[in-house]
Write a protein that holds these residues in place. Structure first.
Motif, mmCIF file in Angstrom:
data_model
loop_
_atom_site.group_PDB
_atom_site.id
_atom_site.type_symbol
_atom_site.label_atom_id
_atom_site.label_comp_id
_atom_site.label_asym_id
_atom_site.label_seq_id
_atom_site.Cartn_x
_atom_site.Cartn_y
_atom_site.Cartn_z
ATOM 1 N N ALA A 40 41.838 44.168 36.089
ATOM 2 C CA ALA A 40 41.051 45.666 37.015
ATOM 3 C C ALA A 40 41.890 46.577 37.461
ATOM 4 C CB ALA A 40 40.258 44.694 38.144
ATOM 5 N N ALA A 41 43.081 46.302 38.025
ATOM 6 C CA ALA A 41 43.982 47.212 38.490
ATOM 7 C C ALA A 41 44.586 48.320 37.328
ATOM 8 C CB ALA A 41 45.153 46.408 39.331
ATOM 9 N N ILE A 43 43.029 48.653 34.703
ATOM 10 C CA ILE A 43 41.759 49.930 34.297
ATOM 11 C C ILE A 43 41.529 50.907 35.218
ATOM 12 C CG2 ILE A 43 39.338 49.659 33.732
ATOM 13 C CD1 ILE A 43 39.547 46.972 32.366
ATOM 14 N N GLU A 44 41.867 51.000 36.428
ATOM 15 C CA GLU A 44 41.475 51.832 37.484
ATOM 16 C C GLU A 44 42.482 52.983 37.208
ATOM 17 O OE1 GLU A 44 42.016 50.408 41.328
ATOM 18 O OE2 GLU A 44 40.129 49.093 41.363
ATOM 19 N N LYS A 45 43.767 52.639 36.687
ATOM 20 C CA LYS A 45 44.445 53.566 36.304
ATOM 21 C C LYS A 45 44.310 54.651 35.356
ATOM 22 C CE LYS A 45 48.542 50.859 38.133
ATOM 23 N NZ LYS A 45 49.837 50.085 37.922
ATOM 24 N N THR A 46 43.746 54.118 34.219
ATOM 25 C CA THR A 46 43.427 54.843 32.940
ATOM 26 C C THR A 46 42.375 54.599 32.322
ATOM 27 O OG1 THR A 46 44.367 55.974 30.962
ATOM 28 C CG2 THR A 46 45.084 53.724 31.488
ATOM 29 N N THR A 47 41.628 55.133 31.532
ATOM 30 C CA THR A 47 40.516 54.539 30.555
ATOM 31 C C THR A 47 41.134 53.427 29.520
ATOM 32 O OG1 THR A 47 39.145 56.525 30.917
ATOM 33 C CG2 THR A 47 38.638 54.911 28.935
ATOM 34 N N THR A 69 33.044 38.474 33.555
ATOM 35 C CA THR A 69 33.241 39.940 33.293
ATOM 36 C C THR A 69 32.161 40.541 32.290
ATOM 37 O OG1 THR A 69 35.498 39.690 33.503
ATOM 38 C CG2 THR A 69 34.746 42.050 33.051
ATOM 39 N N ARG A 72 33.333 45.432 30.149
ATOM 40 C CA ARG A 72 34.623 45.412 29.734
ATOM 41 C C ARG A 72 34.762 46.054 28.667
ATOM 42 N NH1 ARG A 72 32.677 40.276 28.616
ATOM 43 N NH2 ARG A 72 32.598 39.755 26.374
#
Length: 240
Positions: A40-41, A43-47, A69, A72
């Motif tokens: 999760a962390a 994915i928050e930074k980039t696609t 999930t 995803r």
């Protein structure tokens, strides 16, 4: 270009996948982790478009992540235990790589991912459930077929493929059912079984364990029965 994550608690396994990613011009390495709880962390930074996910890891296994999930990126499982393959496919993964992974097997797997990745923008669907697209394209073998949404009777999952059944014919493509279900509008379709999504306006009769459509009969799962009855009949049901 597909952005990739590598999630594996074994350093050598991560390095192998990372090295393979760097050798392919349409893949971009965007991060790594030792456990699914870190996804999760990241994915928050980039696609992220594709996750290479190990199964046996501390805290949370790869299969537990998939089960918990709903939304995803595409997932390719990596593991030393081939007996998990069937369960992985039931959780809508694109492919299953058994360690030690050769580059040729890796490349065959990512070509599947590339084909599916091309279908996402080609489909004409938006991520919102209220989209009003009247048609989309899917890749069948080496041909892109146009399918009118209004002509779909039902969609059936067959491992990591799906088959679209229309009034006239059927179309098979490499795409997990969950991805299709996430894109189809709720107002027009309902899931009636883990392997079947049907067009609501094509339902003619409901029985205990099956539905009769315009041109076919499909199973009705006990887990979906009450929800299907509520959605399909709703206030239109005449009661004594």
């Amino acid at each position: 270009m597909m952005n990739c994550l590598v999630i594996d608690d074994e350093p050598l396994a991560r390095e192998c996948i990372k090295d393979y990613i760097h050798k392919v011009d349409f893949l971009e390495f965007c991060g790594e982790g030792t456990n699914p709880t870190q996804i999760a962390a990241l994915i928050e930074k980039t696609t992220i478009d594709l996750i290479f996910l190990d199964i046996q890891m501390p805290l949370m296994t790869g299969l537990e992540y998939l089960k918990n999930t709903a939304h995803r990126p595409m997932v390719i499982l990596t593991t030393a235990y081939p007996n998990y393959a069937l369960e992985g496919y039931e959780l809508d993964v694109l492919d299953y790589l058994v360690k030690p992974i050769t580059f040729s097997r890796f490349y065959k797997s990512i070509l599947k991912a590339k084909d599916y990745f091309k279908l996402i923008p080609a489909s004409g669907f938006k991520s919102q459930k209220d989209n009003s697209s009247s048609y989309f394209f899917i890749k069948c073998d080496n041909v892109y077929e146009k399918i009118a949404v209004a002509e779909i009777e039902y969609v059936q999952a067959q491992q990591n493929y799906v088959v679209f059944y229309t009034k006239e014919q059927k179309y098979m493509t490499l795409m997990p059912l969950k991805r299709i279900w996430d894109m189809l509008p709720y107002s027009n379709f309902v899931q009636v079984h883990k392997s079947f999504v049907v067009a609501i306006d094509k339902i003619r009769t409901l029985e205990k364990t099956q539905l009769h459509l315009t041109k076919a009969c499909v199973p009705l799962s006990r887990n979906y029965k009450e929800k299907v009855r509520e959605i399909v009949m709703g206030q239109s049901l005449f009661k004594k």
